[in-house]
Design an enzyme around this catalytic site. Structure first.
Site, mmCIF file in Angstrom:
data_model
loop_
_atom_site.group_PDB
_atom_site.id
_atom_site.type_symbol
_atom_site.label_atom_id
_atom_site.label_comp_id
_atom_site.label_asym_id
_atom_site.label_seq_id
_atom_site.Cartn_x
_atom_site.Cartn_y
_atom_site.Cartn_z
ATOM 1 N N ASP A 55 48.212 31.370 -53.113
ATOM 2 C CA ASP A 55 47.149 30.585 -52.561
ATOM 3 C C ASP A 55 47.940 29.365 -53.313
ATOM 4 O O ASP A 55 47.599 28.392 -52.931
ATOM 5 C CB ASP A 55 45.634 31.068 -52.707
ATOM 6 C CG ASP A 55 45.489 32.473 -51.981
ATOM 7 O OD1 ASP A 55 45.426 32.465 -50.609
ATOM 8 O OD2 ASP A 55 44.827 33.071 -52.876
ATOM 9 N N GLY A 112 52.042 36.749 -54.822
ATOM 10 C CA GLY A 112 51.571 35.941 -56.290
ATOM 11 C C GLY A 112 50.936 37.104 -56.643
ATOM 12 O O GLY A 112 49.929 38.308 -55.707
ATOM 13 N N ASP A 147 40.725 26.318 -55.387
ATOM 14 C CA ASP A 147 41.901 27.292 -54.811
ATOM 15 C C ASP A 147 42.759 28.280 -55.673
ATOM 16 O O ASP A 147 43.403 27.970 -56.016
ATOM 17 C CB ASP A 147 43.405 26.611 -54.563
ATOM 18 C CG ASP A 147 42.567 26.347 -52.380
ATOM 19 O OD1 ASP A 147 41.504 26.090 -52.578
ATOM 20 O OD2 ASP A 147 42.590 25.246 -51.414
HETATM 21 P P1 ADP Z 1 49.786 32.510 -58.071
HETATM 22 O O1 ADP Z 1 49.099 33.878 -57.271
HETATM 23 O O2 ADP Z 1 50.704 34.109 -58.798
HETATM 24 O O3 ADP Z 1 49.557 32.418 -59.426
HETATM 25 P P2 ADP Z 1 50.977 30.386 -57.290
HETATM 26 O O4 ADP Z 1 51.663 30.992 -55.548
HETATM 27 O O5 ADP Z 1 49.220 30.394 -57.108
HETATM 28 O O6 ADP Z 1 51.138 32.204 -57.526
HETATM 29 O O7 ADP Z 1 51.793 30.028 -57.670
HETATM 30 C C1 ADP Z 1 51.386 29.984 -59.825
HETATM 31 C C2 ADP Z 1 51.390 28.233 -59.654
HETATM 32 O O8 ADP Z 1 53.371 28.707 -59.880
HETATM 33 C C3 ADP Z 1 51.101 27.554 -59.073
HETATM 34 O O9 ADP Z 1 50.768 26.302 -60.021
HETATM 35 C C4 ADP Z 1 52.853 27.129 -58.735
HETATM 36 O O10 ADP Z 1 52.558 25.310 -58.250
HETATM 37 C C5 ADP Z 1 53.684 26.706 -60.040
HETATM 38 N N1 ADP Z 1 55.068 27.297 -59.215
HETATM 39 C C6 ADP Z 1 56.263 26.896 -58.521
HETATM 40 N N2 ADP Z 1 56.985 26.881 -58.425
HETATM 41 C C7 ADP Z 1 56.865 27.201 -59.209
HETATM 42 C C8 ADP Z 1 58.652 27.869 -60.422
HETATM 43 N N3 ADP Z 1 59.389 27.899 -59.923
HETATM 44 N N4 ADP Z 1 58.308 28.095 -61.941
HETATM 45 C C9 ADP Z 1 56.424 27.687 -62.571
HETATM 46 N N5 ADP Z 1 56.083 27.662 -61.264
HETATM 47 C C10 ADP Z 1 55.755 27.573 -59.738
HETATM 48 MG MG MG Z 2 47.246 30.856 -58.690
#
Ligand code: ADP
Ligand code: MG
Length: 595
Positions: A219, A249, A563
Site C-alpha cells: 500500500d 508488499g 496508509d
Molecule cells: P510494504 O507493504 O512491504 O511495506 P510498500 O509498497 O508499502 O511495501 O513500500 C514500503 C516502502 O518502500 C514505501 O515507503 C516506499 O516508499 C518505499 N520504497 C519504494 N521503492 C523503494 C526502493 N527501491 N527501495 C527502498 N524503499 C522503497
Molecule cells: Mg507498507
C-alpha cells in the site's frame, strides 16, 4: 458470490460451435459461451459419462487469442486459445502457496477448406470472450465484430523491488507480465530505486499516454503515487488517472479489498496476486474516496486506506524489522504487542455521518464462503520491458503452450499470432509504559512537508489550533487503539470494515478503549480475519461512520501512521472527499470509455 456483470443473463447462450481440439487432432468438442462461462462438452471420443462437461469460468480467464498454424498442411486451419487460471483442485492452506494453475484450452476451427472463413469464426469467439471479460455488453443478437472492442490498454507498472519479501520483480516475470500480455495489455515497467521515487516520477509523467498506473508493491507505494498526482498543478485531471494494485508488499490492504469486491474468497500471498491480476486483465474501475489528512505542522496528504494510532500503528512500524517475513510480520508484531499492551490518552472528535451522533453497532452475516450475505455490495529509469511488448509476449505465450504440448504429444504445429487483432488465557491486563523514545523517533515521512499539495478545500475542517465545530462529537479517554479506515480490509486477512465500499463517502472510525482484556483483544483480532468481530459485541470496541475526524494525542510519545506510513506525531485530522480518484477493480461499475 458472483458479482457485477456475472449476474446478468448468465444462462443465455451467446455462441455455440463444434471444433477440434489441440494438440490431439482426433478430439471434437461442442462449445457454448454464456455471460459467465465457456462450457466445453467432449463429443469425440465419447466420454464414458455423457454429461461430463468442463466449465471454464470467465472470471478465471485472463485473455483469449486467435492463432494460425505455420505447418503447411494446416494452412486452412484457424485456432483460438483461452488462457484460464482455475483453482487447483486440491486447495492448499491459505497463504501457503499457489492455488491457481494456468490452463490453456486451444480449439481448432477447421469447418471450411478456406482459412479466411475459419479465421473469421475463430475471431468471432475471441471477440465475444474479450467483450465479456471487459464488460462490453453483448447478447445473443449482437453482431460480434472486432469494432466492439476498446483499443488495447497501455499500463505503467511501478515495481518496488524492496516491497514485502522482495519478490515483486520475480512475480512480474513469472506471473504478472505473462497474464497481462494474454489480456493484450501493453506496458512499461519501471523499478523504483528509493523511497519517494514513484512520487516524483508521477509528477512529471505525461498521463495521457497511459490508461492506468499499476503499483506492484504494498500500500505504501500507492500512497506515494496518489500524493504525487495531487502535487501536480493539474491535480484535478491527474488524480482521475486509473490506479491499480498488484499485491507484492507486506501490507496489502487495498488488494484485499479489491479481491473481495471482485467476488473472490479471502486470499493471501500468490493467490491474492493472481486474483488481482485476473481482475486487472478484465479492466473496469470504480471511483474511490480519498481522505485529506492534515498533521500538526500543517502538512496535508491524501490517504486511501487508514489513519492509525496505538496498537495498530505500533505493530505496523515496530514489525518493520521482520519485513523479510512478508505479511507474517504483522502476526508476529501483533503477538509481541499483545504481550505488553499499551494505552494512550487522547481526545477524539468526529463529525458523524448518520443522524443521532451515536456510535453504531453493526452485525453482519457471513455466508458459508466467507462473503457477505446480507449486505448490498454495491528520472533515469530501469525500463526493463518495451512499450509494445505484445507481440514478443505472445511469442512467449506460444512457446509456453508449445512446451506443454510437446510434452503431451510430441507433435505440434508451431503457432504465430493471428494477423488480426496468540491466544492468552489470562484476562489480567497490564499496561506497558509507553517507551520514552519510540523505535524511530524521527518521523520517517512527513507527507506533504515542503511540498505544495493541491486538492479540494477541506470544508468540514477548521485549523487544528481551533476548537472543532459545534456539531462534532468529542470524547477524551485512554485508548488501546484508534483507527480511521475507508476500505474493507486493513490487511489482506484483516477484514475490519466488511460493509465499506470504495466510493461511499464514509470514514469508518474504530476505537478500542482501555480496560479491554488481552484475551478479548486476541479474540477481536482473530475474528477480524473473517470479519465477524462485530458479533463479539465488546463494550470497549466501537465503530462510528463519520465524514471527518480529529485526533489529539495527550500521551506525549507514540506512533501515527497514514496508509501504513509513519507521519509526524501530534494532532491530526481528516475529512473524506468522495470519489476523488479511480481504482481499477476489474468489476466495471463504471463503464470505461478510455480504453
Ligand atoms: P510494504 O507493504 O512491504 O511495506 P510498500 O509498497 O508499502 O511495501 O513500500 C514500503 C516502502 O518502500 C514505501 O515507503 C516506499 O516508499 C518505499 N520504497 C519504494 N521503492 C523503494 C526502493 N527501491 N527501495 C527502498 N524503499 C522503497
Ligand atoms: Mg507498507
Amino acid at each position: 458470490m458472483e458479482v457485477g456483470r456475472y449476474l446478468v443473463g448468465t444462462a443465455e447462450t451467446l455462441l455455440h460451435g463444434e471444433f477440434g481440439g489441440h494438440p490431439s487432432k482426433g478430439q471434437r468438442y461442442a462449445l457454448s459461451l454464456t455471460h459467465a462461462a465457456l462450457h466445453i462438452q467432449r463429443l469425440v471420443p465419447k466420454p464414458e459419462d455423457a454429461d461430463q462437461r468442463t466449465v471454464v469460468a470467465l472470471r478465471e480467464v485472463a485473455g483469449c487469442h486467435a492463432l494460425r498454424s505455420r505447418t503447411p498442411t494446416e494452412a486452412h486451419v484457424a485456432y483460438f486459445s483461452v488462457y484460464a487460471y482455475p483453482q487447483k483442485k486440491r486447495k492448499v492452506t491459505v497463504g501457503s502457496g499457489r492455488t491457481r494453475q494456468r490452463a490453456v484450452r486451444t480449439f481448432r476451427v477447421d469447418g471450411s477448406a478456406d482459412y479466411t472463413r475459419n479465421q473469421t469464426v475463430a475471431e468471432r469467439w475471441v471477440v465475444a470472450i474479450k467483450c465479456l471479460l471487459l464488460g462490453v455488453p453483448i447478447g445473443s443478437e449482437t453482431e460480434i465484430d472486432p469494432g466492439l472492442l476498446p483499443r488495447p490498454r497501455r499500463l505503467l507498472l511501478l515495481v518496488n523491488p524492496q516491497g514485502g519479501r522482495g519478490l515483486a520483480l520475480q512475480h512480474c516475470h513469472a506471473h504478472i507480465l505473462p497474464m497481462i500480455s494474454e489480456a493484450d495489455i501493453s506496458y512499461n515497467l519501471i523499478q523504483t530505486e528509493r523511497q519517494n521515487h514513484a512520487r516524483e516520477l508521477v509528477q512529471g509523467l505525461s498521463l495521457d499516454e497511459w490508461d492506468g498506473i499499476i503499483i506492484v508493491s504494498g500500500d505504501g507505494l500507492l500512497y506515494e503515487v496518489i500524493n504525487g498526482l495531487m502535487e501536480r498543478p493539474d491535480w484535478e485531471e491527474a488524480i482521475k488517472t486509473p490506479v491499480g494494485i498488484l499485491p507484492c508488499g507486506s501490507g496489502n490492504a487495498l488488494a484485499g479489498a479489491v479481491n473481495f469486491s471482485g467476488g473472490f474468497g479471502q486470499a493471501l500471498a500468490l493467490e491474492l496476486l493472481l486474483n488481482c491480476t485476473l481482475l486487472l486483465c478484465h479492466g473496469g474501475m470504480e471511483p474511490m474516496d480519498l481522505v485529506s489528512v492534515t498533521t500538526c505542522s500543517g502538512a496535508r496528504s491524501f490517504s486511501f486506506l487508514s489513519v492509525a494510532w496505538g496498537f495498530i500503528s505500533d505493530v505496523d512500524i515496530e514489525s518493520e524489522k521482520y519485513r523479510h517475513m512478508g505479511s507474517a510480520r504483522f502476526t508476529l508484531g501483533t503477538a509481541v504487542r499483545l504481550a505488553s499492551l499499551r494505552t494512550y490518552r487522547g481526545r477524539l472528535s468526529y463529525l458523524p455521518a448518520a443522524d443521532g451522533h451515536r456510535p453504531v453497532s453493526r452485525s453482519i452475516t457471513l455466508a458459508a464462503n466467507g462473503s457477505l450475505a446480507n449486505l448490498q455490495r454495491h528520472a533515469p529509469l530501469h525500463r526493463t520491458v518495451s512499450d509494445m511488448a505484445l507481440c514478443e509476449e505472445r511469442d512467449v505465450v506460444t512457446k509456453r503452450n508449445s512446451a506443454a504440448s510437446v510434452t503431451d504429444t510430441g507433435e505440434l504445429p508451431s503457432f504465430e499470432a493471428s494477423p488480426s487483432p496468540a491466544a492468552l488465557d489470562s484476562d489480567s491486563f497490564t499496561f506497558d509504559p509507553v517507551p520514552s523514545a519510540p523505535p524511530s523517533a524521527a518521523p520517517a515521512m512527513a507527507p506533504g512537508t515542503a511540498r505544495h499539495m493541491w486538492g479540494p478545500p477541506d470544508d468540514l475542517l477548521v485549523p487544528l489550533d481551533k476548537p472543532v465545530p459545534g456539531d462534532w462529537v468529542t470524547l477524551e479517554a485512554d485508548f488501546v487503539l484508534v483507527l480511521a479506515i475507508y476500505q474493507s480490509h486493513l490487511g489482506a486477512d484483516l477484514f475490519v470494515a466488511p460493509f465499506a465500499s470504495f466510493g461511499e463517502g464514509l470514514i469508518h472510525l474504530f476505537f478500542v478503549k482501555a480496560g479491554i482484556s488481552r484475551a478479548a483483544m486476541v479474540r477481536l483480532f482473530l475474528a477480524m480475519e473473517r470479519g465477524s468481530h462485530f458479533e463479539l459485541e465488546y463494550p470497549h470496541f466501537t465503530h462510528v461512520p463519520v465524514r471527518a475526524f480529529r485526533l489529539e494525542p495527550l500521551t506525549s510519545k507514540g506512533i501515527l501512521t497514514v496508509d501504513g506510513e509513519r507521519v509526524e506525531y501530534g494532532p491530526i485530522q481528516g475529512q473524506v472527499h468522495r470519489r476523488l480518484c479511480n481504482l481499477i477493480t476489474g468489476t466495471p461499475r463504471v463503464k470505461v470509455s478510455t480504453f
